[in-house]
Design an enzyme around this catalytic site. Structure first.
Site, short mmCIF file in Angstrom:
data_model
loop_
_atom_site.label_atom_id
_atom_site.label_comp_id
_atom_site.label_asym_id
_atom_site.label_seq_id
_atom_site.Cartn_x
_atom_site.Cartn_y
_atom_site.Cartn_z
N SER A 33 57.52 58.13 -103.58
CA SER A 33 58.39 58.89 -104.49
C SER A 33 59.07 57.95 -105.48
O SER A 33 58.92 56.72 -105.38
CB SER A 33 59.48 59.59 -103.67
OG SER A 33 60.35 58.61 -103.11
N GLU B 57 53.04 52.65 -112.72
CA GLU B 57 53.14 54.04 -113.17
C GLU B 57 51.76 54.65 -113.40
O GLU B 57 51.51 55.32 -114.42
CB GLU B 57 53.99 54.14 -114.45
CG GLU B 57 55.40 53.60 -114.32
CD GLU B 57 56.33 54.49 -113.49
OE1 GLU B 57 55.89 55.54 -112.98
OE2 GLU B 57 57.50 54.10 -113.34
N GLY B 58 50.87 54.44 -112.44
CA GLY B 58 49.49 54.90 -112.56
C GLY B 58 49.36 56.39 -112.81
O GLY B 58 48.38 56.83 -113.42
P1 ADP Z 1 59.99 52.95 -107.87
O1 ADP Z 1 59.09 52.11 -108.72
O2 ADP Z 1 59.34 53.39 -106.59
O3 ADP Z 1 60.59 54.12 -108.61
P2 ADP Z 1 61.70 50.63 -107.93
O4 ADP Z 1 60.87 49.57 -107.30
O5 ADP Z 1 61.78 50.60 -109.43
O6 ADP Z 1 61.24 52.06 -107.41
O7 ADP Z 1 63.21 50.55 -107.42
C1 ADP Z 1 63.55 50.52 -106.07
C2 ADP Z 1 65.03 50.26 -106.01
O8 ADP Z 1 65.73 51.42 -106.45
C3 ADP Z 1 65.60 49.99 -104.65
O9 ADP Z 1 65.45 48.66 -104.23
C4 ADP Z 1 67.08 50.32 -104.86
O10 ADP Z 1 67.76 49.19 -105.40
C5 ADP Z 1 67.06 51.37 -105.97
N1 ADP Z 1 67.40 52.73 -105.54
C6 ADP Z 1 68.09 53.62 -106.28
N2 ADP Z 1 68.20 54.81 -105.65
C7 ADP Z 1 67.56 54.70 -104.47
C8 ADP Z 1 67.29 55.60 -103.36
N3 ADP Z 1 67.72 56.86 -103.37
N4 ADP Z 1 66.57 55.12 -102.33
C9 ADP Z 1 66.13 53.85 -102.31
N5 ADP Z 1 66.34 52.95 -103.32
C10 ADP Z 1 67.04 53.36 -104.39
MG MG Z 2 58.35 52.32 -110.63
#
Ligand code: ADP
Ligand code: MG
Length: 195
Positions: A11, A84-85
């Protein structure tokens, strides 16, 4: 050397981009030439970097079309990563196969479900054909349990794709996820209370 495909799914906020950056940096420590690509649609934090929600980043080439990857690919590249595939077309699947057939390690990160809780292609298909799949989970903003869903809390009630971050999306567990834009239901609730 035989190539292969790795998928980092989950997610929003589950740490997919963080994990992609970690794998890219480890490949760089191994002195392998790495190229990172992302769809041009995703410019939330930086046009030519891949940036995680906690501001970790690596430089990346934005692509208008997945097929443009062939114009950018260098002969020396051993590892190719796509962040962001889910924002690329289904053609990402064949491009990944072709890159792996050339002996490259291919890493793809992306959402496996959309905000309606439905499979978000091309990630599910890539998960099926990949040699390695990891599914990451975020933390549910309602209860603190592990979250596998992306709850939409604003913006369009129709479009499958609407780029946004904290303004539009939250991580939710199965219990607290609803396949609808939650802000609307709150408005409806307020209207109902006025009647
Ligand atoms: P994704 O690419 O899966 O969207 P990212 O790698 O960019 O996620 O970011 C992950 C980071 O988002 C976590 O390490 C944390 O710092 C932050 N974060 C913000 N909200 C949440 C949440 N609800 N659950 C977990 N991490 C979160
Ligand atoms: Mg991401």
């Amino acid at each position: 050397m035989s190539g292969w495909i790795e998928v980092v799914a989950g997610s929003m906020y589950s740490g997919k981009t963080e994990e992609l950056i970690r794998r890219v940096k480890r490949a760089q420590y191994a002195k392998l030439n790495v190229q990172v690509f992302k769809p041009i649609i995703d410019s939330r934090y930086h046009a030519t970097n891949v940036t995680s929600h906690n501001q970790n980043q690596v430089s990346a080439t934005p692509l208008v079309s997945i097929h443009d990857v062939w114009d950018h690919l260098l002969d020396t590249t051993k590892v190719v990563a796509f962040d962001e595939g889910q924002f690329f077309t289904m053609d990402l699947v064949q491009v990944c196969r072709d890159l792996a057939a050339r002996g490259l390690r291919v890493i793809v990160s992306g959402l496996d479900m959309d905000w309606k809780g439905q499979p978000f292609e091309p990630i599910p298909t890539l998960m099926a054909i990949a040699e390695d799949v990891t599914k990451h989970r975020a933390i549910c903003t309602k209860c603190g349990e592990l979250a596998t869903y992306t709850q939409k809390i604003g913006g369009s009630t129709e479009a499958q794709v609407e780029v946004g971050s904290q303004n539009f999306y939250e991580a939710r567990c199965r219990v607290h996820f609803k396949p609808e834009v939650e802000q609307l239901s709150v408005q409806f609730q307020a209207q109902a209370e006025l009647r």
